[in-house]
Write an enzyme that holds these catalytic residues in place. Structure first.
Site, PDB file in Angstrom:
ATOM      1  NE  ARG C 258       0.350  -1.796  -4.572  1.00 23.51           N
ATOM      2  CZ  ARG C 258      -0.645  -1.079  -4.045  1.00 23.51           C
ATOM      3  NH1 ARG C 258      -0.879   0.142  -4.454  1.00 23.51           N
ATOM      4  NH2 ARG C 258      -1.422  -1.602  -3.106  1.00 23.51           N
ATOM      5  CG  HIS C 262       1.956   2.424  -1.712  1.00 26.77           C
ATOM      6  ND1 HIS C 262       2.229   2.781  -3.009  1.00 26.77           N
ATOM      7  CD2 HIS C 262       2.455   3.425  -0.935  1.00 26.77           C
ATOM      8  CE1 HIS C 262       2.857   3.951  -3.029  1.00 26.77           C
ATOM      9  NE2 HIS C 262       3.004   4.356  -1.787  1.00 26.77           N
ATOM     10  CE1 TYR C 271      -4.942  -1.169  -1.632  1.00 29.55           C
ATOM     11  CE2 TYR C 271      -4.482  -0.383   0.597  1.00 29.55           C
ATOM     12  CZ  TYR C 271      -4.034  -0.803  -0.640  1.00 29.55           C
ATOM     13  OH  TYR C 271      -2.696  -0.853  -0.893  1.00 29.55           O
TER      14      TYR C 271
HETATM   15  C1  LIG Z   1       2.342  14.964  -4.850  1.00 28.29           C
HETATM   16  C2  LIG Z   1       2.196  13.695  -4.102  1.00 28.29           C
HETATM   17  N1  LIG Z   1       1.004  13.371  -3.597  1.00 28.29           N
HETATM   18  C3  LIG Z   1       0.837  12.240  -2.899  1.00 28.29           C
HETATM   19  C4  LIG Z   1       1.882  11.382  -2.694  1.00 28.29           C
HETATM   20  C5  LIG Z   1       1.672  10.101  -1.883  1.00 28.29           C
HETATM   21  N2  LIG Z   1       1.749   8.940  -2.760  1.00 28.29           N
HETATM   22  C6  LIG Z   1       2.891   8.245  -2.904  1.00 28.29           C
HETATM   23  S1  LIG Z   1       2.748   7.035  -4.030  1.00 28.29           S
HETATM   24  C7  LIG Z   1       1.129   7.401  -4.336  1.00 28.29           C
HETATM   25  C8  LIG Z   1       0.368   6.604  -5.346  1.00 28.29           C
HETATM   26  C9  LIG Z   1       1.034   6.622  -6.691  1.00 28.29           C
HETATM   27  O1  LIG Z   1       0.300   5.851  -7.603  1.00 28.29           O
HETATM   28  P1  LIG Z   1       0.810   5.570  -9.063  1.00 28.29           P
HETATM   29  O2  LIG Z   1       1.227   6.847  -9.698  1.00 28.29           O
HETATM   30  O3  LIG Z   1      -0.216   4.793  -9.760  1.00 28.29           O
HETATM   31  O4  LIG Z   1       2.147   4.731  -8.864  1.00 28.29           O
HETATM   32  P2  LIG Z   1       2.281   3.261  -8.217  1.00 28.29           P
HETATM   33  O5  LIG Z   1       2.623   3.462  -6.779  1.00 28.29           O
HETATM   34  O6  LIG Z   1       0.998   2.574  -8.407  1.00 28.29           O
HETATM   35  O7  LIG Z   1       3.393   2.633  -8.971  1.00 28.29           O
HETATM   36  C10 LIG Z   1       0.719   8.457  -3.538  1.00 28.29           C
HETATM   37  C11 LIG Z   1      -0.629   9.014  -3.521  1.00 28.29           C
HETATM   38  C12 LIG Z   1       3.120  11.765  -3.228  1.00 28.29           C
HETATM   39  N3  LIG Z   1       4.216  11.018  -3.068  1.00 28.29           N
HETATM   40  N4  LIG Z   1       3.253  12.896  -3.932  1.00 28.29           N
END
Ligand SMILES: Cc1ncc(C[n+]2csc(CCOP(=O)(O)OP(=O)(O)O)c2C)c(N)n1
Ligand SMILES: Cc1ncc(C[n+]2csc(CCOP(=O)(O)OP(=O)(O)O)c2C)c(N)n1
Ligand SMILES: [Mg+2]
Ligand SMILES: [Mg+2]
Lengths: 346, 334, 346, 334
Positions: C258, C262, C271
């Site tokens: 990425r 975010h 971080y």
């Molecule tokens: C159940 C839930 N917990 C927390 C979040 C907050 N949140 C949104 S994206 C994210 C990280 C997701 O990481 P990943 O699955 O690796 O996907 P990426 O964003 O890296 O593509 C978090 C913790 C959420 N949307 N849903």
């Protein structure tokens, strides 16, 4: 180009075996197994007599539970068991009489007669309170292991047990993931009895061994003959030592069998063949271990008979004593919601 | 309810069973999924024999994982099937909360109608069967606040069938609650063939002008019995409404009755605080306050986490018909 | 005695590679990657200009998404994506203009402007509606795959994507367990970009490869270079073919990165180090693939320039057209709760 | 609240942050766990810098798995720690429902006091921040029916601190709700040192005799503002109660106020049907019905699954101060 995942640093290995068990320990193991079976049968019997509305038995799990209980260090370790672990709880120090308080839902039950039988709790013995919600206790066990590590209590581990059916729950996965990640001092013991009520393992997961799942959590998976108390004792003791050494958790899969129906509410003849049950019955861990003890001269036939008599006496006494105890009172419904008085009642 | 000539006497288990059977028979899109619904035929034997007749694709023993039971059913529903998912006991629905509340109830809304979720979740709830802390709870109030989710709690065999048909036909997710104490206790005539009891319509089980009692599930039967006894005792006339649907709620029937009787007593086994009775009471306090001649009464399960296993704990929790009668008399005399 | 779990029948293997891609397909892949990057950047730009309150970018995921989208068979397959999959959705047939309806929360958005940008849906294109609840869509994808199998639609598969962080959720586990058990026609694509907001993979799981988890579900795990669109196309196409053949699901782990924060609400400098980001930037899939295309004579420098210009034109036109559209109306809040009118409003 | 000489002006984020900091400083049993609470310092920067000071064992970045965040915290609490768990957004608490409702709230009860569960779950909720369907919801009504679980929703910086301290000190599980729109919007004096605002005590923000308004969270501020404007406009005197604790609920303060003003309006952002207002209304309809001079009013979020992302959808969902004022005026004039 695509490639296969690299071999995992914690790929499964066979555990070192042959922990030396003294004759006394071997006899204690056997007594523990006998006690479990006798208590179990008494539960079903009381149910048939109409004295209690519900009981769950664990025939076939005796070796796993007695041995895991012997590996458990009283006064140090913490046990996070599940509802089929009455024998394990007793082997870890839970008093027999209190099992009967629970069976009869008496006021003296540590849980106040609130939960189903077999849902034991005894903080003083390090035996956690757990609910009927399958796998709900898995993360608690992990949190407890975190607490031990957090406080740097390096001579203590958590032992957490569950059935193979429980591995399907999302919370099971979350618990193992966290435990592996933080290399917590915890030993996971899967009592794989091949059935979850009427659902056989083949409808529960695509793999033959629960232990193979360990690799996904960066921990070791171990398969052990759950009908062999010495093998189980070896496995749990080894895993415990590794956990104490900072080597992190182990997932032990003890292959056993559920000889009885799921509970007194179930009738296993509706979903599995008598032949299947019989085919496992010939390996029944209780007579098998009895045979081993006799063969190895640990006990004589007379010793065995005396022990059986003594166990029966204990169970009879506990049955009678518990039955004579009173139920909790109606007003007990309102206590221990939170500390102190909760809200005014309507 | 459609008038049909043929009826059969059934208990509630039989009514659910017969309805599920007809659904599988009549619509190839329907299927049943849950723990132990296959060879065991569900723990109450509701689907006994279905596997042999309809095969394992349509009578699906799932792994022990409630979130996936509902989540997979949602995916099936989004792609055109009509899954009827079972949660073995209502007490075990908690792990599926995200899928029910966060997903099923919001599928149509978040996609602005692009996707829909025609899904039925059946589950046995309620106490009085020595189910202990963990096989006795009521769950309706944990879900009835959720827009997009329909909840029904039929109490008679005829309603069991009519509302289950309505739930299966419904294009949106429906939580279908079966009070397990009524399973074999309650018997009644069930019309043959396909008919629906509309979701959102209460039933007036008994007319009266001195007090309105609103209840549902097991308690609805007890309330009717208590009211009958009261009339036999001294001619008191209590109107008894069986809510049947918890959401949408039949405001009209409730308000009309209260405007007539001028007194309202709500009875449910579920805990009182924040229970379904709270909304019923609030509705009346909002729309018919000056029609009332007495404070709105609620006779409910006590605010403890659950009934205990020990008999005295269960008896203390459950509302006896005697207590209902007494409370009705007090309110009539108020 | 204890022993290690037996080798699994579905132990990971390397997939066959070198699917023949025509020049036209290679160019389409590249255009798809360019489009994704351009749309992404536009989202962040619109946010900085104060025109939209939120955007999420996927720089670094272009190769995975373009290639997975090309493996997806329009009119047949079903896509169960997650919020970082705008490029994947477009590659599967989601119109660019509609991405901008979503970014601007316009009435014409398929979801009526109700969800955050990037939460796309288009049933007509087989693109599922999903929520922001991480891993909430996993079981839906599995249910959809069950529906395909149930109806015996043997030329269709489901493609389900997610991040490596999502693998920690219990529902992820439940979904894979069921899919493996029933050998459903589904391809799981993990876009492992090493971060979940500020949480690196090392704090998410104890293993280095998500793919290793596949073995626990009786399916094949595949690791693929997520910066290489051809490799990803190979992997997904192979997995798709296996699924159609009744060989069940595959878990493909596409290792990518990425590059951006975010979302526009995040600041990754708090971080992770600039150096880390830079170290991956040198493998940036977009220039890397451009270089490959030039080197292999698939495109000339002029072709590339023309394509970039064309993509920019498309994005500009879509931006302007979408911006000119109206918001939904206040009264739209009340529609589509259930079929027909829901309850009377206060 | 204890009277202390030193106070500082803070916003709600700062108050939560300062309280958490003191808790970690003063009690080695406390620890913070959740997604992105470490180097990122939580998505609202509430724990920024904590990791450096207290280390990764006490400021614990968890995997992305809410059920385990709560479940592991329960295990810690059962074994003597004082975990303060965070759910990143209230919308993501659904997967943890089983652990909160099925486990934490029942730990003490099912073990008859053998085990306890001193656990705090903090989570930001509420809308008005363009959070869309999935970063805006209110969750209090999904939990307030659950015996054994305490729920607080403070609205001012001083209460944020006092109730967070009370929650951390509490021997039972507490769900601590932070309205994210108030995070930086609301500022106020915060006393230094450790003090608690008792759980279960509402605050009368403004006295009046013509109408009682009960609210909490963001809406409590707007209600106060609306009441102030009304008095400035024409001398109308509205009493405004900030509930602060949702369960246990301060029945006494509500009933006393309603008996004085004889009119009640409940305001909350959460959906109306089955919301917290339902229980407040039912309580009054049960205990103070004949003290009322007007139907009990509820001004709440509409019964749709959530506010949409598009601005007009969010604006339509949220209750404006103007709408509050208008409704208050109507009720006073009733
Ligand atoms: C159940 C839930 N917990 C927390 C979040 C907050 N949140 C949104 S994206 C994210 C990280 C997701 O990481 P990943 O699955 O690796 O996907 P990426 O964003 O890296 O593509 C978090 C913790 C959420 N949307 N849903
Ligand atoms: C969350 C949840 N779902 C369903 C049940 C009902 N149930 C009780 S025991 C059981 C089977 C458990 O199987 P397993 O984990 O293998 O343990 P075993 O009984 O075989 O020892 C089921 C489905 C439950 N108690 N909790
Ligand atoms: Mg089992
Ligand atoms: Mg990621």
């Amino acid at each position: 180009m695509a490639k296969a995942p690299s071999a995992h640093p914690h790929a499964p290995v066979a555990v070192a075996s042959h922990h030396e068990l003294s004759k006394e320990q071997l006899r204690a193991l056997f007594r523990s197994m006998l006690l479990q079976r006798t208590v179990d049968n008494r539960g079903f019997q009381l149910n048939r007599q109409g004295k209690i509305p519900f009981a769950a038995g664990s025939e076939g799990h005796e070796a796993v539970q007695a041995a895991t209980g012997m590996a458990f260090q009283r006064g140090k370790d913490l046990l996070y068991p599940y509802y089929r672990d009455v024998g394990l709880c007793m082997a870890c120090g839970f008093p027999t009489i209190e099992v009967f308080y629970s069976l009869f839902a008496r006021a003296k039950d540590n849980g106040g007669g609130r939960q189903f039988p077999s849902h034991l709790t005894k903080r003083a013995a390090g035996i956690s309170s757990f609910s009927s919600i399958i796998a709900g206790h898995m993360t608690h066990a992990v949190g407890a292991a975190y607490a031990l590590k957090y406080r740097n209590e390096r001579d203590r581990v958590v032992i957490c047990s569950f059935g193979e059916g429980s591995t399907s729950e999302g919370e099971w996965h979350e618990a193992l993931n966290f435990a592996g990640l933080h290399r917590l001092p915890i030993v996971f013991v899967c009592e794989n009895n091949k059935w979850a009520i009427s659902t056989p393992q083949e409808k529960q997961m695509a793999v033959q061994d629960v232990a193979i799942k360990a690799a996904g959590y960066g921990m070791q998976g171990i398969i052990v003959d759950g009908f062999d108390p010495i093998a189980v004792y070896d496995a749990v003791t080894t895993a415990r030592a590794q956990a104490l050494d900072g080597g992190g958790p182990t997932l032990i899969e003890a292959k056993c069998y559920r000889f009885l129906s799921h509970t007194t509410d179930d009738d296993d003849r509706t979903y599995r063949s008598k032949a299947e049950v019989e085919s496992h019955r010939k390996d029944d861990p209780v007579p098998r271990f009895e045979h081993w003890l006799l063969e190895h001269g640990v006990m004589s036939a007379g010793d065995v008979a005396a022990m059986k008599k003594d166990v029966l006496r204990e169970v009879n006494e506990c049955t009678d004593a518990a039955e004579a105890e009173p139920y909790p009172q109606a007003s007990d419904l309102y206590t221990n919601v939170v500390e102190g008085a909760w809200e005014p009642w309507q | 309810m459609a008038v049909t000539s043929a009826t059969t006497v059934m208990n509630n288990v039989e009514a659910v069973r017969a309805t599920l059977y007809e659904a599988l028979k009549n619509d190839p899109r329907t299927l049943i999924m849950g723990e132990d619904v296959g060879p065991r035929g569900n723990v109450f034997l509701i689907t006994k024999g279905f596997l042999d007749e309809f095969g394992p694709q349509r009578v699906l023993d799932t792994p022990l994982a409630e979130a996936s039971i509902v989540g997979i059913a949602i995916g099936m529903a989004m792609e055109g099937l009509r899954p009827i998912a079972e949660i073995q006991f209502a007490d075990f629905i908690y792990p599926a909360f995200n899928q029910i509340v966060g997903e099923a109830a919001k599928t149509r809304y978040r996609s602005n109608g692009d996707y829909t979720c025609p899904l039925v979740i059946r589950t046995p709830y309620g106490g009085g069967v020595r189910g202990s802390l963990s096989h006795s709870i009521s769950i309706e109030a944990l879900f009835y606040h959720v827009p997009g989710l329909k909840i029904v709690a039929p109490s008679t065999p005829a309603d069991m069938k009519g509302l289950l048909n309505a739930a299966i036909d419904d294009p949106d997710p429906v939580l279908y609650l079966e009070h397990k104490k009524t399973y074999r206790l309650i018997k009644g005539e069930v019309p043959a063939g396909h008919y629906v009891v509309p979701i959102g319509k209460a039933a007036i089980r008994r007319e009266g002008h001195q007090l309105t009692v609103v209840s549902y599930g097991l308690n609805a039967h007890q309330a009717l019995e208590a009211a009958n006894q009261l009339e036999a005792d001294d001619g008191t006339k209590v109107e008894v409404i069986d809510l049947r649907s918890i959401r949408p709620m039949d405001k009209q029937t409730i308000l009309e009755s209260v405007r007539k009787t001028r007194k309202l007593l709500i009875i449910h086994e579920d805990n009182k605080f924040g229970g379904v009775g709270a909304e019923i009471s609030a509705l009346v306090a909002e729309e018919a306050l000056f029609d009332l001649d007495a404070p709105i009464g609620r006779l409910c399960g006590p605010d403890v986490p659950a009934m205990g296993y020990a008999l005295p704990l269960e008896e203390e929790f459950m509302i006896s018909t005697e207590r209902m009668k007494q409370r009705m008399r007090e309110m009539v005399q108020f």
